[in-house]
Design a protein around this motif. Structure first.
Motif, PDB file in Angstrom:
ATOM      1  N   LEU A  22       0.813  -1.218   0.000  1.00  0.00           N
ATOM      2  CA  LEU A  22       0.000   0.000   0.000  1.00  0.00           C
ATOM      3  C   LEU A  22       0.847   1.269   0.000  1.00  0.00           C
ATOM      4  CD1 LEU A  22      -2.847  -1.018   2.485  1.00  0.00           C
ATOM      5  CD2 LEU A  22      -3.052  -0.681   0.002  1.00  0.00           C
ATOM      6  N   ASP A  82      -3.661  14.099  -1.868  1.00  0.00           N
ATOM      7  CA  ASP A  82      -4.691  15.062  -1.516  1.00  0.00           C
ATOM      8  C   ASP A  82      -4.260  16.037  -0.435  1.00  0.00           C
ATOM      9  OD1 ASP A  82      -6.339  14.000  -3.424  1.00  0.00           O
ATOM     10  OD2 ASP A  82      -7.403  12.660  -2.050  1.00  0.00           O
ATOM     11  N   ALA A 121     -11.423  -0.579   3.664  1.00  0.00           N
ATOM     12  CA  ALA A 121     -11.419   0.196   2.423  1.00  0.00           C
ATOM     13  C   ALA A 121     -10.968   1.627   2.669  1.00  0.00           C
ATOM     14  CB  ALA A 121     -12.807   0.169   1.784  1.00  0.00           C
ATOM     15  N   VAL A 122     -11.355   2.210   3.802  1.00  0.00           N
ATOM     16  CA  VAL A 122     -10.902   3.561   4.144  1.00  0.00           C
ATOM     17  C   VAL A 122      -9.403   3.550   4.414  1.00  0.00           C
ATOM     18  CG1 VAL A 122     -11.083   5.418   5.851  1.00  0.00           C
ATOM     19  CG2 VAL A 122     -13.152   4.269   5.026  1.00  0.00           C
ATOM     20  N   LEU A 151      -3.285   5.022  -0.213  1.00  0.00           N
ATOM     21  CA  LEU A 151      -3.066   5.219  -1.643  1.00  0.00           C
ATOM     22  C   LEU A 151      -3.251   6.655  -2.103  1.00  0.00           C
ATOM     23  CD1 LEU A 151      -4.904   2.008  -2.903  1.00  0.00           C
ATOM     24  CD2 LEU A 151      -2.425   2.368  -2.816  1.00  0.00           C
ATOM     25  N   GLU A 152      -4.097   7.438  -1.404  1.00  0.00           N
ATOM     26  CA  GLU A 152      -4.489   8.737  -1.943  1.00  0.00           C
ATOM     27  C   GLU A 152      -4.195   9.927  -1.049  1.00  0.00           C
ATOM     28  OE1 GLU A 152      -8.542   8.712  -3.304  1.00  0.00           O
ATOM     29  OE2 GLU A 152      -8.401   6.653  -4.066  1.00  0.00           O
ATOM     30  N   SER A 207     -13.975   7.742   7.967  1.00  0.00           N
ATOM     31  CA  SER A 207     -14.177   8.015   6.544  1.00  0.00           C
ATOM     32  C   SER A 207     -12.893   8.615   5.996  1.00  0.00           C
ATOM     33  CB  SER A 207     -15.337   8.981   6.311  1.00  0.00           C
ATOM     34  OG  SER A 207     -14.993  10.285   6.742  1.00  0.00           O
ATOM     35  N   TYR A 208     -12.779   8.625   4.684  1.00  0.00           N
ATOM     36  CA  TYR A 208     -11.591   9.222   4.066  1.00  0.00           C
ATOM     37  C   TYR A 208     -11.517  10.716   4.387  1.00  0.00           C
ATOM     38  CZ  TYR A 208      -8.165  10.498   0.501  1.00  0.00           C
ATOM     39  OH  TYR A 208      -7.058  10.978  -0.156  1.00  0.00           O
ATOM     40  N   ASP A 209     -12.643  11.412   4.304  1.00  0.00           N
ATOM     41  CA  ASP A 209     -12.642  12.850   4.595  1.00  0.00           C
ATOM     42  C   ASP A 209     -12.281  13.122   6.055  1.00  0.00           C
ATOM     43  OD1 ASP A 209     -13.270  13.505   2.012  1.00  0.00           O
ATOM     44  OD2 ASP A 209     -15.428  13.699   2.372  1.00  0.00           O
ATOM     45  N   GLU A 224      -7.144   1.552   3.225  1.00  0.00           N
ATOM     46  CA  GLU A 224      -6.409   1.403   1.976  1.00  0.00           C
ATOM     47  C   GLU A 224      -6.467   2.692   1.157  1.00  0.00           C
ATOM     48  OE1 GLU A 224      -7.160  -2.101  -0.263  1.00  0.00           O
ATOM     49  OE2 GLU A 224      -7.042  -3.437   1.490  1.00  0.00           O
ATOM     50  N   ARG A 225      -7.596   3.372   1.150  1.00  0.00           N
ATOM     51  CA  ARG A 225      -7.675   4.630   0.393  1.00  0.00           C
ATOM     52  C   ARG A 225      -6.764   5.687   0.998  1.00  0.00           C
ATOM     53  NH1 ARG A 225     -12.910   8.571  -0.861  1.00  0.00           N
ATOM     54  NH2 ARG A 225     -11.769   9.912  -2.342  1.00  0.00           N
ATOM     55  N   VAL A 226      -6.710   5.730   2.313  1.00  0.00           N
ATOM     56  CA  VAL A 226      -5.789   6.659   2.980  1.00  0.00           C
ATOM     57  C   VAL A 226      -4.359   6.402   2.514  1.00  0.00           C
ATOM     58  CG1 VAL A 226      -4.712   7.151   5.221  1.00  0.00           C
ATOM     59  CG2 VAL A 226      -7.207   7.185   4.989  1.00  0.00           C
TER      60      VAL A 226
END
Length: 306
Positions: A33, A302, A290-291, A297-298, A255-257, A293-295
């Motif tokens: 990741l 951002d 999923a959150v 990767l992104e 959450s991602y946000d 992993e998004r953290v």
């Protein structure tokens, strides 16, 4: 303690799973990741995991070193509660060798939980923990730096203790000193390449995120002052924030946000590394994978320039 996009994004992998039952895949995942560092806790047992599987930090990191190649690895954190600097230094030198120079040793003063009494002793007072921690870190620094060390201290001794060939990283592997009080902050300024905090332990259970942010800003100011008092440039000490114990708790990954908001506020204060936990269902670190992993990767993209 590499910094991508100007700051480091790291994780904690708890040592609660058998290697063949998922632990191996956990360490491979966090490297894939793209996390900068993966830490593990150094406890004999911990919170709700007591009574269940829980493995040692050194053996866990040795195994993790064998199945990864890029990610830094480390403890968050070792304490004097059940450790002695002489054998610990030998183990850390070994980990640094096995990993090809990817080890960071997080160290802390310890607390009053199970670790503090597992060897049969009474829990130390806060004052004694602080005094032991000072001597522990100073001796560990020497043991990791010098080939042979003799030391007669109040709490710890070493007689011609050898650490040959020494660390792969020179002059030694990095120390990340966890501290919130004046004595510990001075220790971080004196010996640390990084300083670690998990928030302000003086805040009550009803503290707000805004109160926590102000308290952390105060800690940053004090650790910078501790560096300056010792003639050190504060910019050479890497500030690390371990999530999970501020008022946001596991909500940092709700959450991602939510993560972007939390990380953005604390990077703006001056932290250079944010550490999240690999989610563990039905624990204080339960979160949506999923959150997480998004953290990984992104979030750097951002929060670029934060």
């Amino acid at each position: 303690m590499s910094e991508s996009a100007g700051w480091s994004l790291s994780t904690v992998v708890l040592p609660h799973r058998r290697w063949a039952d998922g632990a191996r895949e956990d360490w491979r995942l966090v490297e894939e990741l793209g996390f900068d560092t993966a830490y593990t806790y150094d406890h004999l047992s911990w919170r709700s995991f007591r009574g269940g599987p829980w493995f040692g930090a050194v053996t866990t990191l040795a195994a993790a070193a064998a199945v990864t190649s890029r990610i830094r690895l480390g403890t968050l954190v070792i304490s004097p509660n059940f450790r002695h600097p002489v054998p610990l230094a030998k183990e850390l030198v070994g980990l640094d060798d096995l990993s090809g120079g990817r080890i960071t040793a997080g160290v802390g003063a310890g607390g009053t939980g199970f670790d503090a009494t597992a060897l049969g002793q009474e829990p130390w007072s806060a004052r004694e923990r602080g005094e032991r921690f000072e001597e522990f870190v100073a001796l560990l620094d020497r043991l990791l730096t010098e080939p042979v060390v003799t030391h007669e201290g109040r709490f710890y001794s070493a007689h011609e203790a050898e650490n040959v060939p020494g660390c792969v990283q020179r002059p030694r592997l990095p120390l990340a000193v966890a501290a919130t009080g004046p004595r510990g902050l001075a220790l971080a300024a004196r010996h640390g390449q990084a300083w670690v905090t998990y928030g302000d332990p003086r805040l009550g259970a009803d503290a707000t995120p805004e109160e926590s942010t102000r308290a952390l800003a105060g800690q940053l100011a004090r650790v910078r002052g501790a560096c300056e008092a010792q003639g050190r440039d504060p910019a050479t000490l890497h500030p690390v924030l371990l999530t999970g114990s501020t008022p946001e708790g596991a909500g940092v990954l709700s959450s991602y946000d939510a993560f972007l908001d939390f990380a953005g506020r604390h990077l703006a204060l001056g932290f250079r590394e944010v550490v999240v936990h690999l989610p563990v269902p039905e624990s204080v670190h339960a979160a949506d994978p999923a959150v997480f992993e998004r953290v990984a990767l992104e979030a750097r993209r951002d929060l670029a320039g934060a």
